[in-house]
Design a protein around this motif. Structure first.
Motif, PDB file in Angstrom:
ATOM      1  N   SER A  67       0.854  -1.195   0.000  1.00 19.02           N
ATOM      2  CA  SER A  67       0.000   0.000   0.000  1.00 19.02           C
ATOM      3  C   SER A  67       0.891   1.246   0.000  1.00 19.02           C
ATOM      4  O   SER A  67       1.905   1.293   0.715  1.00 19.02           O
ATOM      5  N   GLU A 392      -7.795   1.165   4.664  1.00 18.71           N
ATOM      6  CA  GLU A 392      -6.571   1.081   5.476  1.00 18.71           C
ATOM      7  C   GLU A 392      -6.261   2.446   6.076  1.00 18.71           C
ATOM      8  O   GLU A 392      -6.413   3.475   5.393  1.00 18.71           O
ATOM      9  N   ARG A 404      -6.043   4.159   2.257  1.00 16.90           N
ATOM     10  CA  ARG A 404      -6.776   3.509   1.148  1.00 16.90           C
ATOM     11  C   ARG A 404      -8.261   3.562   1.494  1.00 16.90           C
ATOM     12  O   ARG A 404      -8.663   3.083   2.563  1.00 16.90           O
ATOM     13  N   GLU A 407     -12.945  -0.047  -1.108  1.00 17.39           N
ATOM     14  CA  GLU A 407     -13.253  -0.262  -2.521  1.00 17.39           C
ATOM     15  C   GLU A 407     -14.766  -0.436  -2.697  1.00 17.39           C
ATOM     16  O   GLU A 407     -15.408  -1.154  -1.933  1.00 17.39           O
TER      17      GLU A 407
END
Ligand SMILES: Cc1ncc(COP(=O)(O)O)c(C=O)c1O
Ligand SMILES: N[C@@H](CCCC[NH3+])C(=O)O
Length: 418
Positions: A67, A392, A404, A407
């Motif tokens: 990441s 994240e 992050r 999604e």
């Protein structure tokens, strides 16, 4: 928490550094990976202590956790990177990594990936076969460049770890067999598109015993002697990664203590002047991370009780893949009696379990933290069952930053056509 000095309970609630996991999960939802920046820096510092006063390069093996927010921590700390694909190269460059500190490992690099890495000016290719030497030579000549290379040797040493993550045994696909290595080096030295600069070895992962490392180092040093006797000078020794972490009372050697022992061998054989390189992954991030998940239901079964959580094998694949153990603890403690549960995800596979036979006092809606989730979790996450990958966060002191976003299903459908 064991192995997690930056995860602690305050007034019954779990914190990563100065940040409450309950508060983060309420704001950002679950499953949520949360990483301690300080744990990563401490892990790096242990290696740096081990190499104090030496010419050494620590290349974080980003397959453990690639990441961008994690990579940036290591790039800013001056680390190099060990990559295994063109995609990982793009990630390293995206965080401003120095290309000269990037090394490219892997048994099946494609010509396109070789070209991309040469154009970026990476430090070294760790070549894993004679066939790959020939292809890299051609790609480099076509690009008007010389590729700096090491050959990864397979020392046939048992790292005493799970068979799926041992890589330095003669039955494994990795590297060039010990007894073919000198011939491979002679071959490489004759190829005009290659410049031989080092030797490489990586025997496996989650290694908790210094013994296999010491044996492998002896075999590498035997080869350094033999290769140099053939007139090929090796400027660096890359000894790979593999050091384990504490998942369940595991007691791996500390990075600095291990390297003290290994460097004593290197010095004793007269190679202390060579640059040392390493490719640690798990030991740089593994216990920096926890995965916070919510209990969806509890359900009594005929033989077992199940605690069904909103994280699954697509988020945390290690138990399904290697029967790996991850500790699971409540984010906020309850004063009720514990029940023994199999902790499972919602995915339609019986292999979708995260922990077996765990004593937990939980109810639907409670939060749990799956520990040791910094390495080989998010980087191996998938969209199985059309589940979006988790969000994240990176914690530093009292602040937390989203690195992050979660999604969405739209993200997943974007690359497809009806
Ligand atoms: C070539 C190579 N280097 C480094 C690593 C990193 O290993 P670890 O995460 O066990 O330190 C791996 C993975 O095992 C690897 O295959
Ligand atoms: N994915 C493995 C480690 C693989 C190491 C890569 N060479 C694990 O979770 O333990």
């Amino acid at each position: 928490m064991p192995g997690h000095p930056h995860v602690a309970r305050r007034d019954g609630n779990l914190y990563v550094e100065g940040v409450s996991l309950d508060a983060l999960a309420r704001e950002h939802g679950t499953p949520l990976f949360v990483y301690s920046r300080q744990w990563m820096l401490d892990a790096l510092a242990a290696y740096q202590r081990g190499f104090a006063g030496r010419n050494a390069l620590i290349c974080y093996a980003m397959k453990a956790n690639s990441s961008l927010g994690v990579l940036r921590v290591f790039a800013e700390a001056g680390c190099g990177f060990d990559i295994v694909s063109g995609g990982e190269l793009s990630r390293a460059l995206a965080v401003g990594a120095d290309p000269a500190r990037i090394i490219f490992s892997g048994v099946g690099k494609t010509p396109a990936e070789m070209k991309q890495a040469l154009a970026a000016g990476i430090g070294c290719f760790n070549v894993e076969s004679e066939a790959e030497l020939d292809v890299l030579n051609e790609v480099a000549l076509a690009a008007g460049q010389r590729a700096r290379i090491s050959i990864r040797i397979n020392p046939n040493v048992d790292p005493k770890t799970h068979p799926y993550i041992s890589t330095g045994l003669k039955g494994n696909k990795f590297g060039v067999a010990h007894d073919r290595a000198v011939a491979a080096y002679k071959h490489a030295a004759r190829l005009p598109g290659l410049e031989v600069v080092g030797i490489d070895c990586h025997i496996g992962s989650q290694i908790t015993d210094a013994g296999p490392y010491l044996d492998a180092m002896d075999k590498v040093l035997d080869l350094v002697e033999a290769i140099e006797a053939a007139g090929i000078r090796l400027h660096h020794i890359d000894f790979g990664g593999g050091l384990g972490i504490d998942y369940n009372g595991d007691k791996p050697p500390a990075a600095d203590a291990l390297w003290k022992q290994l460097l004593a061998r290197v010095d004793a054989r007269g190679f202390g002047d060579r640059q040392l390189m390493i490719e640690p992954g798990r030991s740089m991030v593994g216990n920096a991370g926890v995965c916070v998940t919510e209990v969806i239901h509890t359900k009594p079964g005929e033989d077992k009780n199940f605690c069904i959580i909103d994280a699954a094998m697509n988020d945390l694949p290690r138990p399904a893949m290697y029967q790996a153990f991850h500790a699971i603890v409540p984010v906020s403690e309850r004063a009720t009696d514990a029940t023994i549960y199999d902790v499972v995800g919602p995915v339609c596979e019986s292999g979708d379990w995260i922990g077996r036979d765990r004593a937990l006092a939980v109810e639907a809606g409670d939060l749990l933290a799956v520990l040791s989730a910094g390495a080989y979790c998010m980087s191996m996450a998938s969209n199985y069952n059309t589940r979006g990958r988790a969000a994240e966060m990176l914690v530093s002191g009292d602040s937390a930053r989203l690195i992050r976003r979660r999604e969405t299903v739209q993200d997943q459908l974007l690359s497809e056509q009806v």
